[in-house]
Design an enzyme around this catalytic site. Structure first.
Site, PDB file in Angstrom:
ATOM      1  CE  LYS A  28       1.558  65.672  28.063  1.00 51.05           C
ATOM      2  NZ  LYS A  28       0.543  66.582  28.513  1.00 51.05           N
ATOM      3  CD1 TRP A  87      -2.852  68.186  33.769  1.00 51.93           C
ATOM      4  CD2 TRP A  87      -1.439  69.730  32.567  1.00 51.93           C
ATOM      5  NE1 TRP A  87      -0.660  67.685  33.054  1.00 51.93           N
ATOM      6  CE2 TRP A  87      -0.537  69.053  32.374  1.00 51.93           C
ATOM      7  CE3 TRP A  87      -1.528  71.442  32.612  1.00 51.93           C
ATOM      8  CZ2 TRP A  87       0.587  69.756  32.547  1.00 51.93           C
ATOM      9  CZ3 TRP A  87      -0.395  71.586  32.191  1.00 51.93           C
ATOM     10  CH2 TRP A  87       1.243  71.492  32.244  1.00 51.93           C
ATOM     11  CG  ASP A  95      -6.686  69.469  29.036  1.00 54.57           C
ATOM     12  OD1 ASP A  95      -6.624  68.504  27.582  1.00 54.57           O
ATOM     13  OD2 ASP A  95      -6.775  70.065  29.799  1.00 54.57           O
TER      14      ASP A  95
HETATM   15  C1  LIG Z   1       0.503  68.187  28.812  1.00 51.40           C
HETATM   16  C2  LIG Z   1      -1.064  68.321  29.453  1.00 51.40           C
HETATM   17  C3  LIG Z   1      -1.132  70.158  29.218  1.00 51.40           C
HETATM   18  C4  LIG Z   1      -0.493  70.833  28.713  1.00 51.40           C
HETATM   19  O1  LIG Z   1      -0.285  70.777  27.194  1.00 51.40           O
HETATM   20  P1  LIG Z   1       1.040  71.095  26.277  1.00 51.40           P
HETATM   21  O2  LIG Z   1       1.258  71.553  25.768  1.00 51.40           O
HETATM   22  O3  LIG Z   1       2.936  71.396  27.539  1.00 51.40           O
HETATM   23  O4  LIG Z   1       0.746  73.107  26.540  1.00 51.40           O
HETATM   24  C5  LIG Z   1      -3.010  70.323  29.107  1.00 51.40           C
HETATM   25  N1  LIG Z   1      -3.780  69.340  29.426  1.00 51.40           N
HETATM   26  C6  LIG Z   1      -2.859  68.046  30.041  1.00 51.40           C
HETATM   27  C7  LIG Z   1      -4.066  67.281  30.591  1.00 51.40           C
HETATM   28  C8  LIG Z   1      -1.842  67.179  29.739  1.00 51.40           C
HETATM   29  O5  LIG Z   1      -1.793  66.545  29.741  1.00 51.40           O
END
Ligand SMILES: *Cc1c(COP(=O)(O)O)cnc(C)c1O
Length: 363
Positions: free
Chosen positions: A197, A103, A173
């Site tokens: 998530k 990511w 993030d």
């Molecule tokens: C799932 C995820 C993303 C991407 O998320 P989307 O909503 O599919 O764009 C980005 N960063 C992390 C850490 C993730 O787990």
């Protein structure tokens, strides 16, 4: 399990707390006497405004968010923020990124379209199985921010100590660890998380941004939806927001408050992950792929000795009611995602199953 549900180890979209789903069900056709479902409601109505206001207030309370931070609910996933962040926050056109997994790598690729990206540390040399030492990075004076992915969902590594940014702002993030543990918001310039998530349904990001970092002198070509100043000025409702996700997330915020907040949640998460890691450390057949000190509490990748056996285990677990244990294609093996809503019993049941699988294998 009640309602015939399975233990769902998906990396996202993922489990939500059952009491929250029940409340949503009960309010589905007529939200609190409004005569309509939240899905049918105008985002400009007083009743919906109250839903947004409460969601923000509850989140502020849960995370103890200082007044000098803005809370935004933005449509799209974390992926849209990979572009929005450099576009909004790169003033000098330069930022430092730490590469710790899939990511952060994607965020780097996207940021490179907008400015100079300096990858000051990377764990690519060992397939992202650890977090590099970031106590003394080479950070240019004029870098606009330092970017990390605080929990790498695919590789299962997590930061124990934040990097030393040498006075630069930190952007994190937190998608796959949001609200899983207490967080000192003042350590960051911006925290953001895709909610599918650890919180609610897909399609939205929660962004927490220090107010003074929100700029107005932006590239006029920038899509208006991506501008944090526009989102701020319109209370996250410049256009129709993801009403449904805001509503569901608001319920999860209240639920987390009701169980004792993030300290209590963290304690449960530590105990839950320990059930699985203890098993992996004692098993002959299964082993974790991450260096112990960087192991994620949320995403637990593990492998057997072969891809064939991995696949066999995935099949057996699925048949037994443990779903979505297949590892991400870039890592292989298996991965158990045990977010906030996964009960400890789910981790215990999975371990019980894997133990039995191992004991009976080849017999
Ligand atoms: C799932 C995820 C993303 C991407 O998320 P989307 O909503 O599919 O764009 C980005 N960063 C992390 C850490 C993730 O787990």
């Amino acid at each position: 399990m009640k309602y015939d549900r399975v233990y769902n180890f998906s990396a996202g979209p993922a489990m939500m707390p059952e009491p929250v789903l029940e409340e949503i069900r009960d309010e589905m056709l007529n939200y609190r006497g409004s005569g309509m479902s939240v899905m049918e409601m105008s985002h400009r109505s007083a009743v919906f405004q109250q839903i947004v206001d409460e969601a923000e207030a509850d989140l502020r309370e849960l995370m103890n968010i200082p007044d000098n931070y803005e809370v935004l609910f933005i449509q799209g996933g974390a992926t849209l923020q990979f572009a929005a962040i450099p576009w909004n926050l790169m003033k000098n056109g330069k930022a430092v990124y730490i590469e710790t997994g899939a990511w952060s790598k994607k965020a780097i690729q996207e940021a490179k379209k907008y400015g100079e990206v300096i990858v000051a540390a990377s764990s690519a040399d060992k397939n992202y199985s650890y977090i590099p030492d970031c106590s003394d990075l080479d950070i240019p004076e004029d870098a606009d921010y330092v970017y990390i992915c605080e929990n790498e969902t695919i590789h299962g590594v997590t930061w124990q100590t934040l990097p030393n940014t040498k006075g630069h702002i930190l952007v994190s993030d937190q998608s796959s660890m949001f609200l899983s543990q207490p967080c000192n918001v003042s350590d960051y310039g911006m925290i953001y998380a895709g909610v599918q998530k650890n919180v609610g349904p897909a399609g939205m990001v929660v962004a927490i941004i220090r107010k003074d970092l929100i700029r107005e002198d932006l590239d006029p070509k920038m899509p208006i939806y991506m501008r944090y100043d526009i989102q701020r000025d319109n209370g996250s409702m410049y256009n129709t927001p993801n009403c449904w996700a805001i509503y569901c997330c608001g319920k999860v915020f209240k639920y987390l408050k009701s169980i004792g907040g993030l300290e209590a949640m963290h304690k449960i998460n530590v105990e839950k992950a320990k059930v699985i890691y203890d098993f992996l450390d004692s098993s002959e057949m299964f082993k974790g792929t991450v260096e112990p000190e960087f192991r994620s509490l949320m995403n637990i990748p593990f492998v057997t000795e072969s891809a064939e056996l991995d696949a066999e285990v995935v099949k057996a677990t699925k048949a037994a009611g443990y779903d979505n244990l297949k590892g991400h294609k870039s890592v292989g093996g298996l991965r158990a995602s045990v977010y906030n809503a996964m009960p400890k019993e789910g981790a215990e049941a999975l371990v019980g199953f894997l133990k039995e699988f191992e004991a009976n294998y080849g017999k």
